[in-house]
Design a protein around this motif. Sequence first.
Motif, PDB file in Angstrom:
ATOM      1  N   ARG A 175      -6.051   1.268   5.468  1.00  0.00           N
ATOM      2  CA  ARG A 175      -7.312   0.545   5.317  1.00  0.00           C
ATOM      3  C   ARG A 175      -8.080   0.510   6.644  1.00  0.00           C
ATOM      4  O   ARG A 175      -9.302   0.554   6.652  1.00  0.00           O
ATOM      5  CB  ARG A 175      -7.036  -0.897   4.880  1.00  0.00           C
ATOM      6  CG  ARG A 175      -6.901  -1.110   3.397  1.00  0.00           C
ATOM      7  CD  ARG A 175      -7.062  -2.607   3.061  1.00  0.00           C
ATOM      8  NE  ARG A 175      -6.310  -3.478   3.949  1.00  0.00           N
ATOM      9  CZ  ARG A 175      -5.023  -3.775   3.813  1.00  0.00           C
ATOM     10  NH1 ARG A 175      -4.328  -3.259   2.811  1.00  0.00           N
ATOM     11  NH2 ARG A 175      -4.407  -4.581   4.665  1.00  0.00           N
ATOM     12  N   LYS A 207      -1.431   7.456  11.558  1.00  0.00           N
ATOM     13  CA  LYS A 207      -1.275   6.936  10.195  1.00  0.00           C
ATOM     14  C   LYS A 207      -0.191   5.853  10.186  1.00  0.00           C
ATOM     15  O   LYS A 207      -0.374   4.781   9.601  1.00  0.00           O
ATOM     16  CB  LYS A 207      -0.896   8.066   9.243  1.00  0.00           C
ATOM     17  CG  LYS A 207      -0.715   7.575   7.816  1.00  0.00           C
ATOM     18  CD  LYS A 207      -0.538   8.705   6.845  1.00  0.00           C
ATOM     19  CE  LYS A 207      -0.401   8.146   5.437  1.00  0.00           C
ATOM     20  NZ  LYS A 207      -0.293   9.189   4.438  1.00  0.00           N
ATOM     21  N   MET A 259       0.833  -1.208   0.000  1.00  0.00           N
ATOM     22  CA  MET A 259       0.000   0.000   0.000  1.00  0.00           C
ATOM     23  C   MET A 259       0.863   1.251   0.000  1.00  0.00           C
ATOM     24  O   MET A 259       1.861   1.315   0.702  1.00  0.00           O
ATOM     25  CB  MET A 259      -0.914  -0.023   1.236  1.00  0.00           C
ATOM     26  CG  MET A 259      -1.463   1.343   1.559  1.00  0.00           C
ATOM     27  SD  MET A 259      -3.023   1.341   2.426  1.00  0.00           S
ATOM     28  CE  MET A 259      -4.006   0.257   1.433  1.00  0.00           C
ATOM     29  N   SER A 260       0.464   2.222  -0.778  1.00  0.00           N
ATOM     30  CA  SER A 260       1.218   3.479  -0.829  1.00  0.00           C
ATOM     31  C   SER A 260       1.104   4.218   0.484  1.00  0.00           C
ATOM     32  O   SER A 260       0.051   4.223   1.135  1.00  0.00           O
ATOM     33  CB  SER A 260       0.653   4.357  -1.953  1.00  0.00           C
ATOM     34  OG  SER A 260       0.980   5.706  -1.707  1.00  0.00           O
ATOM     35  N   GLU A 261       2.190   4.802   0.916  1.00  0.00           N
ATOM     36  CA  GLU A 261       2.148   5.536   2.167  1.00  0.00           C
ATOM     37  C   GLU A 261       1.495   6.903   2.005  1.00  0.00           C
ATOM     38  O   GLU A 261       1.381   7.670   2.949  1.00  0.00           O
ATOM     39  CB  GLU A 261       3.565   5.648   2.743  1.00  0.00           C
ATOM     40  CG  GLU A 261       3.906   4.350   3.479  1.00  0.00           C
ATOM     41  CD  GLU A 261       5.373   4.116   3.686  1.00  0.00           C
ATOM     42  OE1 GLU A 261       6.166   5.032   3.423  1.00  0.00           O
ATOM     43  OE2 GLU A 261       5.720   3.007   4.105  1.00  0.00           O
ATOM     44  N   LEU A 262       1.069   7.204   0.821  1.00  0.00           N
ATOM     45  CA  LEU A 262       0.353   8.467   0.610  1.00  0.00           C
ATOM     46  C   LEU A 262      -1.144   8.294   0.862  1.00  0.00           C
ATOM     47  O   LEU A 262      -1.866   9.246   1.083  1.00  0.00           O
ATOM     48  CB  LEU A 262       0.567   8.975  -0.817  1.00  0.00           C
ATOM     49  CG  LEU A 262       2.007   9.393  -1.138  1.00  0.00           C
ATOM     50  CD1 LEU A 262       2.151   9.721  -2.618  1.00  0.00           C
ATOM     51  CD2 LEU A 262       2.420  10.603  -0.296  1.00  0.00           C
ATOM     52  N   SER A 263      -1.610   7.045   0.812  1.00  0.00           N
ATOM     53  CA  SER A 263      -3.052   6.839   0.953  1.00  0.00           C
ATOM     54  C   SER A 263      -3.438   6.571   2.409  1.00  0.00           C
ATOM     55  O   SER A 263      -2.597   6.340   3.265  1.00  0.00           O
ATOM     56  CB  SER A 263      -3.487   5.675   0.069  1.00  0.00           C
ATOM     57  OG  SER A 263      -2.806   4.524   0.476  1.00  0.00           O
ATOM     58  N   MET A 264      -4.741   6.590   2.653  1.00  0.00           N
ATOM     59  CA  MET A 264      -5.263   6.399   4.007  1.00  0.00           C
ATOM     60  C   MET A 264      -5.152   4.913   4.377  1.00  0.00           C
ATOM     61  O   MET A 264      -5.483   4.060   3.565  1.00  0.00           O
ATOM     62  CB  MET A 264      -6.736   6.822   3.992  1.00  0.00           C
ATOM     63  CG  MET A 264      -7.276   7.247   5.321  1.00  0.00           C
ATOM     64  SD  MET A 264      -9.035   7.594   5.239  1.00  0.00           S
ATOM     65  CE  MET A 264      -9.064   9.277   4.705  1.00  0.00           C
ATOM     66  N   LYS A 294     -13.344   5.568   8.323  1.00  0.00           N
ATOM     67  CA  LYS A 294     -13.574   6.744   7.473  1.00  0.00           C
ATOM     68  C   LYS A 294     -14.720   7.620   7.993  1.00  0.00           C
ATOM     69  O   LYS A 294     -14.765   8.816   7.720  1.00  0.00           O
ATOM     70  CB  LYS A 294     -13.797   6.302   6.031  1.00  0.00           C
ATOM     71  CG  LYS A 294     -12.503   5.718   5.485  1.00  0.00           C
ATOM     72  CD  LYS A 294     -12.569   5.144   4.113  1.00  0.00           C
ATOM     73  CE  LYS A 294     -11.222   4.512   3.742  1.00  0.00           C
ATOM     74  NZ  LYS A 294     -10.750   3.461   4.690  1.00  0.00           N
TER      75      LYS A 294
END
Lengths: 247, 369
Positions: free
Chosen positions: A8, A30, A1-6, A12
């Motif tokens: 999982r 994060k 997973m990209s560390e730029l995204s939220m 939310k």
Amino acid sequence: MSELSMPRCWNKDSKPHRFCPGCGHGLVLKALGLAVDELGLEERLVFACDIGCSLLAWDFFTFPCMQTHHGRTIPVAVGLKRASPDLVAVAYMGDGGGYSIGLQHLFSAALRSDPITAILVNNTVYAMTGGQMAPTTLPGQKTETTPFGREESDTGLPFKGPETLAAVVQPEAYLARGTVARVPLLKKMIKKALERQLQGSFAFVEALSTCPTNWRTSAADTWSFLEQRMSRYYRPGEIATAGREES
Amino acid sequence: MEQAVEGEYRAFMTGNEAVAWAALAAGAHYMFGYPITPQNEIMHLWRRLGSQYERGFLQTEDELAAGFATIGAVVSGKVAFSATAGPGSVLFQEPLSMAEMMRLPVVVVVQQRGGPSTATVIYSQQELTLTCFGGNGEGLRLVYSTASHQELYDYTIKAFHNAWRYRFPTFVLGDGYQAKMREALVLYDPGERGIGPVPAKPIFHSQRRGAEKPLLHLRNSFSVEEELGEVLERHLDDYARAVPALVEHEFFGEPDGALLVVAHGVVGRAARQAVQELRREGRRVNYFRPITLRPFPEQALREALQLSGGSVLVAESAEGQLGNLVRLAASAEGLPDFRSYYRPGVGITAEEIKEAVLNERAVDAALLE
């Protein structure tokens, strides 16, 4: 997973989160979320948070989260883990909760090497209550209860948590200090701290963080306080535990 | 988890041992304790037997940790408890206040000691108010005051059940005398008496009354006072609805009564003996012992008062902690003719209660003929 995204495992429904603009808590959470995602631990995780700003994380994740009282998050995590060892217990607190009112719990859990993961956010102040001196307030730093700057002769030196615990933990324990200035590294430390719990040992990560609200700093000054002043006194990195003594 | 008590059998043991056996028999999973006299032998025995019956124990760094660790265990769905006394009870109020507001089924055995002091650990009823109302809240707790080792055993088992059924912190209130004295009792497997397992399950994922979805985030934090007020109102409503099923008392006497002697716990034993002797001597005296101090058996007390000419004498090893509850309960139907025999932190014998009853300052003895 990209560390730029939220991550999982972030809930939310509780985003955008409740922390002040410029606060470092979101970055620490994060790093925790990414570490939990990578280890696939969300089914087993229970997150307990302290009183103070860390309380604002009470519904931060999709796994069970609970708040406790000021300084008492570690004993809650200890009780939970001892009674239900299959769960993964994370105790999340600030520097006042962990190093002042709850220090005996942090210290005792470290002494016993209770298999929990404690994450402590060091922003050098009691933030939620309006910016009082914390055990971590730097020499000369102004707070509401040190309005002329913290004086060593009156209130002592800032408390170095991981270094202090290094003297008492068992060699298998994990101790580290990360910073929100380097989230990927902080994530790696938290991941190791979770893995160390799975192996049956105590794990503790202090995260250097920011509080522009109480520091009364601009964005640039906030960052330089974190990167220059704080990081000079509180050296980020893994802290070696003392070896096992012959007896 | 291995069954600790099979069938039933008579035993002769201390009150602390009776509590440990009861917790084992009830299926408690974990005890978190911190040393303080006079409850120590509960954890001593629990620790020894616990390893035999697969139960956990941790001696924590203080009472705060014992209380909060019990909370952690309970949240994960395990039956857990602690025991304390005196200054330890004071420290316990912090975790217990949180448990009260978050409706966590924590069980604590309190063996009262006199004070506030050190060393006086035998005879006192001074922790009544603290145990019932010690938190910074409304006292939404269940408090059982025991008067025999059989009751220590029975009500410790019941405490676990009702804590989980009603989700209020629950206490067994004893004292140093009950804790240390040896007495005969019957130990039994609760299952064989139709008492099923304690209805424990993880607090997370449980469905709360009125909630739309299962509980995942457990908080005790509110943005506005009205939000807190609504939650409190719900808790108070739950408590009020549970009261009729929870209140317990012991009464004996005749409708011709001229005086009601009220006492709880170990002083209740002395009161019972005193009233029995007075009755044999032809005195019109009745006896009432609240077993639940919180909720208080108010209705039953008023009925007992009606059978006793509206006169009451409260005897306790405290300065009016029970007396105030009695006054409050009785005042719904006018103030009773109220007398007291208060001996804070000091033991009370049956002879002393008899004397207090017959003392002309306490009540006109002629009325009792």
